[in-house]
Design an enzyme around this catalytic site. Structure first.
Site, PDB file in Angstrom:
ATOM      1  N   PHE A 128       0.827  -1.135  -0.056  1.00 43.44           N
ATOM      2  CA  PHE A 128      -0.160  -0.088  -0.097  1.00 43.44           C
ATOM      3  C   PHE A 128       0.559   1.485  -0.006  1.00 43.44           C
ATOM      4  O   PHE A 128       2.134   1.402   0.773  1.00 43.44           O
ATOM      5  CB  PHE A 128      -0.602   0.354   1.088  1.00 43.44           C
ATOM      6  CG  PHE A 128      -1.721   0.639   1.587  1.00 43.44           C
ATOM      7  CD1 PHE A 128      -2.609   0.703   0.245  1.00 43.44           C
ATOM      8  CD2 PHE A 128      -2.211   1.638   2.752  1.00 43.44           C
ATOM      9  CE1 PHE A 128      -3.757   1.756   0.367  1.00 43.44           C
ATOM     10  CE2 PHE A 128      -2.962   2.552   2.624  1.00 43.44           C
ATOM     11  CZ  PHE A 128      -4.020   2.795   1.813  1.00 43.44           C
ATOM     12  N   TYR A 231     -11.286  -1.089   9.761  1.00 43.53           N
ATOM     13  CA  TYR A 231     -12.501  -0.928   9.808  1.00 43.53           C
ATOM     14  C   TYR A 231     -13.035  -1.316   8.501  1.00 43.53           C
ATOM     15  O   TYR A 231     -13.953  -1.390   7.640  1.00 43.53           O
ATOM     16  CB  TYR A 231     -12.607   0.611   9.575  1.00 43.53           C
ATOM     17  CG  TYR A 231     -11.593   1.016   8.822  1.00 43.53           C
ATOM     18  CD1 TYR A 231     -11.474   1.895   7.169  1.00 43.53           C
ATOM     19  CD2 TYR A 231     -10.181   2.094   9.699  1.00 43.53           C
ATOM     20  CE1 TYR A 231      -9.881   1.813   6.884  1.00 43.53           C
ATOM     21  CE2 TYR A 231      -9.677   2.630   9.302  1.00 43.53           C
ATOM     22  CZ  TYR A 231      -9.295   2.652   7.835  1.00 43.53           C
ATOM     23  OH  TYR A 231      -8.106   2.956   7.081  1.00 43.53           O
ATOM     24  N   ARG A 381     -12.478  -3.113  -8.390  1.00 46.04           N
ATOM     25  CA  ARG A 381     -12.052  -4.057  -7.142  1.00 46.04           C
ATOM     26  C   ARG A 381     -13.077  -3.973  -6.620  1.00 46.04           C
ATOM     27  O   ARG A 381     -14.020  -3.179  -6.219  1.00 46.04           O
ATOM     28  CB  ARG A 381     -11.301  -3.306  -5.264  1.00 46.04           C
ATOM     29  CG  ARG A 381     -10.000  -2.901  -6.160  1.00 46.04           C
ATOM     30  CD  ARG A 381      -9.514  -2.946  -4.579  1.00 46.04           C
ATOM     31  NE  ARG A 381      -9.424  -2.381  -4.165  1.00 46.04           N
ATOM     32  CZ  ARG A 381      -8.991  -1.676  -2.668  1.00 46.04           C
ATOM     33  NH1 ARG A 381      -8.347  -2.437  -1.915  1.00 46.04           N
ATOM     34  NH2 ARG A 381      -9.712  -1.002  -2.262  1.00 46.04           N
TER      35      ARG A 381
HETATM   36  C1  LIG Z   1      -6.905   0.393   4.475  1.00 43.81           C
HETATM   37  C2  LIG Z   1      -5.276   0.140   4.961  1.00 43.81           C
HETATM   38  C3  LIG Z   1      -4.155   1.091   5.900  1.00 43.81           C
HETATM   39  C4  LIG Z   1      -5.033   1.853   6.582  1.00 43.81           C
HETATM   40  O1  LIG Z   1      -4.155   3.033   6.987  1.00 43.81           O
HETATM   41  P1  LIG Z   1      -4.934   4.127   8.361  1.00 43.81           P
HETATM   42  O2  LIG Z   1      -3.276   4.940   8.628  1.00 43.81           O
HETATM   43  O3  LIG Z   1      -5.587   3.723   8.650  1.00 43.81           O
HETATM   44  O4  LIG Z   1      -5.563   5.477   7.194  1.00 43.81           O
HETATM   45  C5  LIG Z   1      -2.922   0.793   5.947  1.00 43.81           C
HETATM   46  N1  LIG Z   1      -2.104   0.120   5.489  1.00 43.81           N
HETATM   47  C6  LIG Z   1      -2.902  -0.922   4.804  1.00 43.81           C
HETATM   48  C7  LIG Z   1      -2.462  -2.161   3.314  1.00 43.81           C
HETATM   49  C8  LIG Z   1      -4.514  -1.238   4.040  1.00 43.81           C
HETATM   50  O5  LIG Z   1      -5.540  -1.479   3.620  1.00 43.81           O
END
Ligand SMILES: *Cc1c(COP(=O)(O)O)cnc(C)c1O
Length: 421
Positions: A128, A231, A381
């Protein structure tokens, strides 16, 4: 026997689904909406709404600061112990705190400090993007170490072999997203962890797209560290606090780089010097978001009640079904599958690409009452949350996508991008 691409077939699959009653535990405000974005934000459990209401009016409203001792102080550990059951960890190895990104920074920094003579964090370009930014910051903040990013050639499968070959005496940490957000590829956690350990490196897994959707066995895999989101498939509510996992035997060795009073031993002693709390609590920093925490329990309990084995079996059946519908209804219209076909290598979402994916996603959300999500440059997706997604939702979503392209509804939409999808 109905043909697979009929509504009657979808309905017969729903009839036979042993988990079908769980859907009624969630708020379904619009019965026509086809919601295929539970991998980004899960639905609201009815009981979460009640618990939030109660926490606001009865506890905050009436008990005021007494709420801390009566209800809130140990929520991070209590919820952590419940999530531990979903990820194959011990109850005292998981705690809720901050956001996934912040926890990633804390644990990556702790790992780098524990491997002072090694220069690299190793990851791949399927990770990510936010994780890459965070890992970069952690590396730079830790005496200018570096993040090494290997490339996935097809952008579907993780470069497992290349990563294993790249591990060496300069690798402090291997950090990967276990279920890849783009393609839903699932890493072999045990195998990658074994290779990392053979090289003397630690492992840090991001479980955001895995928890509540795929089988996880952190203890069995020998994993060192992990973070994850509440979430998405856990249905904990927008911006709900994240969790972190530190294997028990590492807890007293590693240090939280952001020392704060919530992670201090004897936090109400208010002494000048910092003394880390024993065990997992040292990875807390400041006061947790209590209202955010209150939204998490109901969703986690529903997942535990349904059982990960049953949920995973349904998720696999549903992603297979979606891929079969794609072959019959969407592939002829220029869509391509961008997720692994092997069931044990695929999480709970399916990614399809199309040259005009952005425009198709626009029409789906604005005119067809379907919510998938779009990921640049050309991916749509389709997230399946087996606790509430019906086979009929999948059928109907695919049917509406098919009709958008068959009728050329997307051809009038100008190219563009922006906003949360
Ligand atoms: C959804 C997601 C996040 C979200 O990080 P936040 O700190 O809640 O914004 C981080 N890493 C991955 C792989 C995700 O899918």
């Amino acid at each position: 026997m109905n043909a697979i691409d009929t509504r009657a077939h979808a309905q017969s699959l729903d009839q036979a689904d042993p988990l079908k009653d769980f859907r009624s535990a969630f708020v379904i405000a619009d019965s026509d909406l086809i919601y295929l974005d539970g991998n980004s934000l899960g639905r609201l459990p009815k009981r979460a709404a009640e618990q939030l209401q109660n926490g606001i009016e009865a506890t905050w409203g009436k008990r005021l600061i007494r709420g801390w001792n009566e209800a809130w102080m140990y929520l991070p550990e209590q919820l952590g112990a419940r999530i531990a059951k979903l990820i194959g960890a011990q109850p005292d190895e998981v705690i809720l705190a901050d956001s996934t990104s912040v926890n990633l920074f804390k644990l990556a920094s702790a790992a780098l400090a524990a491997r002072p003579n090694r220069q690299e964090i190793l990851t791949d370009d399927l990770n990510f993007p936010s994780d890459l930014y965070v890992l970069d910051s952690a590396a730079q903040a830790s005496s200018g170490r570096r993040l090494r990013i290997l490339e996935s050639i097809d952008q579907v499968y993780g470069p497992e072999l290349q990563l294993q070959q790249a591990l060496g005496d300069q690798t402090a940490l291997l950090s990967l997203t276990h279920t890849v957000f783009k393609s839903a590829f699932v890493y072999d956690m045990a195998g990658m962890t074994r290779s990392a350990h053979e090289a003397g490196a630690l492992t840090l897994w991001d479980l955001s797209h895995s928890v509540g959707s795929v089988d996880l066995d952190l203890n069995g895999s020998g994993a060192d560290l992990a973070v994850g989101c509440t979430y998405k498939y856990l249905n904990g509510g927008p911006g709900a606090p994240a969790f972190l996992y530190v294997r028990r035997d590492l807890q007293d060795e590693l240090l939280n780089p952001i020392s704060g009073w919530m992670g201090r031993d004897d936090m109400f002693g208010f002494q000048r010097d910092f003394e880390p709390h024993a065990g997992i609590r040292r990875f807390l920093t400041g006061t947790p978001s209590v209202l955010g925490l209150l939204g998490i329990e109901a969703g986690v309990e529903l997942i535990l009640e349904a059982g990960m084995d049953a949920l995973r079996a349904k998720s696999v059946a549903q992603t297979e079904y979606l891929i079969a519908l794609f072959e019959s209804m969407l592939e002829p219209l220029g869509f391509h599958l961008k997720s692994p076909r092997e069931n044990d290598r695929r999480g709970s979402h399916v990614t399809l690409s199309h040259d005009l994916a952005w425009q198709i996603a626009q029409v789906l959300t604005q005119k067809m009452n379907v919510i998938p999500d779009f990921r640049a440059p050309d991916n749509i997706r389709l997230g399946i949350a087996p606790i509430y997604t019906r086979f009929e939702d999948i059928y109907e979503g695919v049917r509406r996508m098919q009709s958008v392209v068959e009728n050329g509804l997307h051809l009038d939409v100008p190219a563009g991008a922006g906003g949360v999808t």
